[in-house]
Each structure stands twice: as structure tokens, then as C-alpha cells.
Design a protein around this motif. Structure first.
Motif, PDB file in Angstrom:
ATOM      1  N   ARG A 205       0.823  -1.207   0.000  1.00  0.00           N
ATOM      2  CA  ARG A 205       0.000   0.000   0.000  1.00  0.00           C
ATOM      3  C   ARG A 205       0.859   1.260   0.000  1.00  0.00           C
ATOM      4  NH1 ARG A 205      -4.648  -1.851   4.408  1.00  0.00           N
ATOM      5  NH2 ARG A 205      -5.741  -3.300   3.003  1.00  0.00           N
ATOM      6  N   ALA A 206       1.985   1.203   0.696  1.00  0.00           N
ATOM      7  CA  ALA A 206       2.893   2.357   0.714  1.00  0.00           C
ATOM      8  C   ALA A 206       3.441   2.629  -0.688  1.00  0.00           C
ATOM      9  CB  ALA A 206       4.035   2.110   1.695  1.00  0.00           C
ATOM     10  N   LEU A 207       3.838   1.558  -1.396  1.00  0.00           N
ATOM     11  CA  LEU A 207       4.352   1.720  -2.753  1.00  0.00           C
ATOM     12  C   LEU A 207       3.254   2.174  -3.714  1.00  0.00           C
ATOM     13  CD1 LEU A 207       6.714  -1.365  -2.988  1.00  0.00           C
ATOM     14  CD2 LEU A 207       7.392   1.019  -3.254  1.00  0.00           C
ATOM     15  N   ALA A 208       2.048   1.667  -3.501  1.00  0.00           N
ATOM     16  CA  ALA A 208       0.933   2.108  -4.342  1.00  0.00           C
ATOM     17  C   ALA A 208       0.657   3.586  -4.127  1.00  0.00           C
ATOM     18  CB  ALA A 208      -0.313   1.283  -4.034  1.00  0.00           C
ATOM     19  N   SER A 209       0.755   4.045  -2.893  1.00  0.00           N
ATOM     20  CA  SER A 209       0.567   5.474  -2.602  1.00  0.00           C
ATOM     21  C   SER A 209       1.644   6.299  -3.276  1.00  0.00           C
ATOM     22  CB  SER A 209       0.591   5.707  -1.086  1.00  0.00           C
ATOM     23  OG  SER A 209      -0.445   5.008  -0.438  1.00  0.00           O
ATOM     24  N   LEU A 210       2.891   5.824  -3.200  1.00  0.00           N
ATOM     25  CA  LEU A 210       3.996   6.517  -3.862  1.00  0.00           C
ATOM     26  C   LEU A 210       3.764   6.564  -5.361  1.00  0.00           C
ATOM     27  CD1 LEU A 210       6.838   7.792  -3.775  1.00  0.00           C
ATOM     28  CD2 LEU A 210       7.774   5.467  -3.947  1.00  0.00           C
ATOM     29  N   ARG A 211       3.274   5.454  -5.926  1.00  0.00           N
ATOM     30  CA  ARG A 211       2.991   5.393  -7.367  1.00  0.00           C
ATOM     31  C   ARG A 211       1.944   6.412  -7.771  1.00  0.00           C
ATOM     32  NH1 ARG A 211      -0.561   1.331  -8.024  1.00  0.00           N
ATOM     33  NH2 ARG A 211      -2.068   2.668  -9.066  1.00  0.00           N
ATOM     34  N   LEU A 212       0.857   6.470  -7.034  1.00  0.00           N
ATOM     35  CA  LEU A 212      -0.234   7.387  -7.367  1.00  0.00           C
ATOM     36  C   LEU A 212       0.202   8.846  -7.245  1.00  0.00           C
ATOM     37  CD1 LEU A 212      -3.163   5.511  -5.601  1.00  0.00           C
ATOM     38  CD2 LEU A 212      -2.846   5.780  -8.069  1.00  0.00           C
ATOM     39  N   LEU A 213       0.932   9.158  -6.201  1.00  0.00           N
ATOM     40  CA  LEU A 213       1.376  10.539  -6.006  1.00  0.00           C
ATOM     41  C   LEU A 213       2.378  10.954  -7.079  1.00  0.00           C
ATOM     42  CD1 LEU A 213       1.782  10.578  -2.115  1.00  0.00           C
ATOM     43  CD2 LEU A 213       0.024  11.750  -3.454  1.00  0.00           C
ATOM     44  N   THR A 214       3.300  10.053  -7.400  1.00  0.00           N
ATOM     45  CA  THR A 214       4.293  10.371  -8.432  1.00  0.00           C
ATOM     46  C   THR A 214       3.630  10.519  -9.795  1.00  0.00           C
ATOM     47  OG1 THR A 214       5.954   9.107  -7.195  1.00  0.00           O
ATOM     48  CG2 THR A 214       6.466   9.634  -9.485  1.00  0.00           C
ATOM     49  N   GLY A 215       2.702   9.620 -10.094  1.00  0.00           N
ATOM     50  CA  GLY A 215       1.993   9.733 -11.365  1.00  0.00           C
ATOM     51  C   GLY A 215       1.203  11.017 -11.473  1.00  0.00           C
ATOM     52  N   PHE A 216       0.613  11.437 -10.354  1.00  0.00           N
ATOM     53  CA  PHE A 216      -0.186  12.662 -10.370  1.00  0.00           C
ATOM     54  C   PHE A 216       0.676  13.898 -10.599  1.00  0.00           C
ATOM     55  CE2 PHE A 216      -2.582  16.131  -8.231  1.00  0.00           C
ATOM     56  CZ  PHE A 216      -3.681  16.127  -9.073  1.00  0.00           C
TER      57      PHE A 216
ATOM     58  N   LEU B  74       3.571  14.779 -24.511  1.00  0.00           N
ATOM     59  CA  LEU B  74       3.200  13.367 -24.598  1.00  0.00           C
ATOM     60  C   LEU B  74       3.910  12.555 -23.525  1.00  0.00           C
ATOM     61  CD1 LEU B  74       3.107  12.740 -28.467  1.00  0.00           C
ATOM     62  CD2 LEU B  74       1.176  12.968 -26.895  1.00  0.00           C
ATOM     63  N   GLY B  75       5.135  12.953 -23.200  1.00  0.00           N
ATOM     64  CA  GLY B  75       5.862  12.290 -22.132  1.00  0.00           C
ATOM     65  C   GLY B  75       5.172  12.471 -20.794  1.00  0.00           C
ATOM     66  N   LEU B  76       4.768  13.710 -20.494  1.00  0.00           N
ATOM     67  CA  LEU B  76       4.053  13.976 -19.240  1.00  0.00           C
ATOM     68  C   LEU B  76       2.751  13.185 -19.165  1.00  0.00           C
ATOM     69  CD1 LEU B  76       4.423  17.861 -18.825  1.00  0.00           C
ATOM     70  CD2 LEU B  76       5.617  16.082 -17.530  1.00  0.00           C
ATOM     71  N   LEU B  77       1.985  13.202 -20.261  1.00  0.00           N
ATOM     72  CA  LEU B  77       0.705  12.498 -20.280  1.00  0.00           C
ATOM     73  C   LEU B  77       0.897  10.988 -20.181  1.00  0.00           C
ATOM     74  CD1 LEU B  77      -2.361  12.397 -20.628  1.00  0.00           C
ATOM     75  CD2 LEU B  77      -1.993  12.465 -23.111  1.00  0.00           C
ATOM     76  N   GLY B  78       1.801  10.451 -20.981  1.00  0.00           N
ATOM     77  CA  GLY B  78       2.018   9.016 -20.990  1.00  0.00           C
ATOM     78  C   GLY B  78       2.518   8.486 -19.659  1.00  0.00           C
ATOM     79  N   VAL B  79       3.533   9.145 -19.104  1.00  0.00           N
ATOM     80  CA  VAL B  79       4.081   8.707 -17.817  1.00  0.00           C
ATOM     81  C   VAL B  79       3.040   8.865 -16.716  1.00  0.00           C
ATOM     82  CG1 VAL B  79       5.833   9.161 -16.059  1.00  0.00           C
ATOM     83  CG2 VAL B  79       6.471   9.169 -18.480  1.00  0.00           C
ATOM     84  N   GLY B  80       2.382  10.018 -16.683  1.00  0.00           N
ATOM     85  CA  GLY B  80       1.394  10.258 -15.634  1.00  0.00           C
ATOM     86  C   GLY B  80       0.242   9.278 -15.665  1.00  0.00           C
ATOM     87  N   ALA B  81      -0.332   9.045 -16.848  1.00  0.00           N
ATOM     88  CA  ALA B  81      -1.474   8.142 -16.964  1.00  0.00           C
ATOM     89  C   ALA B  81      -1.079   6.696 -16.677  1.00  0.00           C
ATOM     90  CB  ALA B  81      -2.078   8.248 -18.361  1.00  0.00           C
ATOM     91  N   ALA B  82       0.068   6.258 -17.210  1.00  0.00           N
ATOM     92  CA  ALA B  82       0.504   4.878 -17.004  1.00  0.00           C
ATOM     93  C   ALA B  82       0.810   4.597 -15.541  1.00  0.00           C
ATOM     94  CB  ALA B  82       1.732   4.587 -17.866  1.00  0.00           C
TER      95      ALA B  82
ATOM     96  N   GLY C 209      -1.130   2.118 -13.084  1.00  0.00           N
ATOM     97  CA  GLY C 209      -0.378   0.941 -12.672  1.00  0.00           C
ATOM     98  C   GLY C 209      -0.023   0.014 -13.810  1.00  0.00           C
ATOM     99  N   VAL C 210       0.043   0.550 -15.031  1.00  0.00           N
ATOM    100  CA  VAL C 210       0.367  -0.271 -16.202  1.00  0.00           C
ATOM    101  C   VAL C 210       1.618   0.281 -16.877  1.00  0.00           C
ATOM    102  CG1 VAL C 210      -2.059  -0.826 -16.553  1.00  0.00           C
ATOM    103  CG2 VAL C 210      -1.057   1.102 -17.795  1.00  0.00           C
TER     104      VAL C 210
ATOM    105  N   GLY D 215       2.016  -1.755  -9.507  1.00  0.00           N
ATOM    106  CA  GLY D 215       0.743  -1.546 -10.185  1.00  0.00           C
ATOM    107  C   GLY D 215      -0.335  -2.541  -9.833  1.00  0.00           C
ATOM    108  N   THR D 216       0.018  -3.594  -9.080  1.00  0.00           N
ATOM    109  CA  THR D 216      -0.970  -4.611  -8.734  1.00  0.00           C
ATOM    110  C   THR D 216      -1.842  -4.209  -7.549  1.00  0.00           C
ATOM    111  OG1 THR D 216       0.643  -5.756  -7.335  1.00  0.00           O
ATOM    112  CG2 THR D 216       0.468  -6.468  -9.631  1.00  0.00           C
ATOM    113  N   THR D 217      -1.396  -3.237  -6.775  1.00  0.00           N
ATOM    114  CA  THR D 217      -2.184  -2.729  -5.649  1.00  0.00           C
ATOM    115  C   THR D 217      -2.781  -1.387  -6.040  1.00  0.00           C
ATOM    116  OG1 THR D 217      -0.733  -3.818  -4.041  1.00  0.00           O
ATOM    117  CG2 THR D 217      -2.111  -2.024  -3.220  1.00  0.00           C
ATOM    118  N   TRP D 218      -4.106  -1.276  -5.961  1.00  0.00           N
ATOM    119  CA  TRP D 218      -4.815  -0.057  -6.341  1.00  0.00           C
ATOM    120  C   TRP D 218      -4.507   0.341  -7.792  1.00  0.00           C
ATOM    121  CZ3 TRP D 218      -2.962   2.959  -1.406  1.00  0.00           C
ATOM    122  CH2 TRP D 218      -3.573   2.389  -0.280  1.00  0.00           C
ATOM    123  N   GLY D 219      -4.332  -0.639  -8.643  1.00  0.00           N
ATOM    124  CA  GLY D 219      -4.029  -0.348 -10.033  1.00  0.00           C
ATOM    125  C   GLY D 219      -4.463  -1.493 -10.936  1.00  0.00           C
ATOM    126  N   LEU D 220      -4.170  -1.360 -12.211  1.00  0.00           N
ATOM    127  CA  LEU D 220      -4.576  -2.343 -13.214  1.00  0.00           C
ATOM    128  C   LEU D 220      -3.427  -3.246 -13.634  1.00  0.00           C
ATOM    129  CD1 LEU D 220      -6.662   0.093 -15.466  1.00  0.00           C
ATOM    130  CD2 LEU D 220      -7.507  -1.412 -13.649  1.00  0.00           C
ATOM    131  N   GLY D 221      -2.413  -3.341 -12.774  1.00  0.00           N
ATOM    132  CA  GLY D 221      -1.217  -4.095 -13.114  1.00  0.00           C
ATOM    133  C   GLY D 221      -1.464  -5.559 -13.433  1.00  0.00           C
TER     134      GLY D 221
END
Length: 206
Positions: free
Chosen positions: A40-51, A112-120, A124-125, A184-190
Motif C-alpha cells: 500500500r505504501a508503494l501504491a501510494s507513492l505510485r499514485l502521487l508520483t503519477g499525479f 506526450l511524455g508527461l501524459l504518458g508517464v502520468g497516466a501509465a 499501474g500499467v 501496479g498490482t495494488t490499487w491499479g490495473l497491473g
């Protein structure tokens, strides 16, 4: 006598087994809890970084009035790279960044880099490709700001807080960490992403 001893020892054996099973259950539960918390901690880090990446795209595209003033967004004809790259005043690539500032290919590549990295990353994909692209972007932005410099080209102090590690480095490491951990497997579509035929046999796409 043998029967008596057997009947005398059986409760102790049962009690020992119960304790062993109870202890094992507690240990397993503890391990599961430990695994869940880091996930869950890594998923939180993932979501915040992506945002961070996705918000930068939205602000620069629509001029939300934060880093990009209202009416000066990309859809209004503004350039997402011109202001930043043209103001580079230190580092070994300053002249190259000046020549890139406002170029159509630079604007499209950056956005496109910002959009692609942020959305992916938020979904979690494709975390590994996103980590590579995001790290490359952060490396170029680090070079553009060039934290090791003490003075700009006009002699004014850079006021650099750290000559090596700044927020670009932190974002890059965060991207690499969540990709390496398969966050990406926690709180994501990984999991769903990994099952796709095109992805299943190509680990670098996960």
C-alpha cells in the motif's frame, strides 16, 4: 500402564499442537500484514508520483493558473517548453536547450511524455517503459537546471540547495522503485495489464 501413560500424555500433546498452530497462524498473519503495508505504501507513492506528471500536463495544456497562467496554455497557442528552456542559464547543454525552446517537436515530445508517464503510473500499467521515459525526462530537466552550478551565466548565485540531489532525482528514483516492485498490482490495473497477450511474453512492457 502403557494405556494409562498414553491417555495421560495425550492432552499435553493436543495442547502443544494447539499452541503450535496458534503461533503459526499469528506468524502467518503478521507476515501478511507486513506484506500488505509495504504494498500500500508503494501504491501510494505510485499514485502521487503519477499525479505529479499528470497535473503538469493538465496545467500546461489548459493554463490552470498555477505554473501556467490562464490563457497561456498549450491549447491557447502557448509553448510548454519555450519559457523554461529559453531561460536555462547554466550547465553544459544551455545552448542546445535554447535552440530547442518552443520547437514543435520539443513541445509534443514533452507533453506526450508527461501524459504518458502520468497516466501509465497512476493506472499501474507499463511501469517499466514509464520509468525509462520519466527518468530520461527528469535527467534532461536536471541538466537544464544544473544544480552543481554555484553561479548563473550572468554571475548571479544559483542558490542551489544541493549540487547533486534535487526533486528531479527523487521523482526518477520513485519511478524506478515502483516499476521494480511491480507496484501496479495494488490499487491499479497491473494484474490485468500483465495478462494481456502482448504483455505476458514481454516483461519489459510491464
Amino acid at each position: 500402564m502403557a494405556v494409562h501413560e498414553h491417555s495421560h500424555r495425550t492432552p499435553g500433546i493436543h495442547l502443544s499442537l494447539r499452541r503450535h498452530r496458534t503461533g503459526s497462524a499469528v506468524a502467518v498473519s503478521s507476515r501478511l500484514g507486513t506484506r500488505t503495508a509495504p504494498a500500500r505504501a508503494l501504491a501510494s507513492l505510485r499514485l502521487l508520483t503519477g499525479f505529479v506528471f499528470l497535473w503538469a500536463f493538465l496545467d500546461k495544456t489548459f493554463g490552470l493558473g498555477y505554473a501556467t497562467a490562464s490563457g497561456k496554455g498549450w491549447i491557447d497557442g502557448g509553448s510548454p517548453t519555450k519559457g523554461f528552456l529559453s531561460s536555462v542559464a547554466a550547465g553544459p547543454m544551455a545552448s542546445a536547450f535554447h535552440s530547442w525552446a518552443g520547437a514543435g517537436w520539443a513541445d509534443w515530445s514533452f507533453m506526450l511524455g508527461l501524459l504518458g508517464v502520468g497516466a501509465a503510473v497512476m493506472a499501474g500499467v507499463a511501469l517499466r517503459p514509464a520509468a525509462v521515459a520519466g527518468t530520461a525526462m527528469m535527467a534532461l530537466m536536471w541538466i537544464a537546471e544544473w544544480p552543481p552550478a554555484r553561479h548563473l551565466s550572468d554571475g548571479t548565485p544559483t542558490m542551489s540547495a544541493n549540487p547533486f540531489v534535487d526533486y528531479h532525482v527523487i521523482y526518477a528514483v520513485a519511478l524506478i522503485a515502483v516499476a521494480a516492485a511491480g507496484a501496479g498490482t495494488t490499487w491499479g490495473l497491473g494484474r490485468l495489464w500483465a495478462k494481456l497477450p502482448a504483455v505476458r511474453d514481454r516483461a519489459w512492457l510491464r
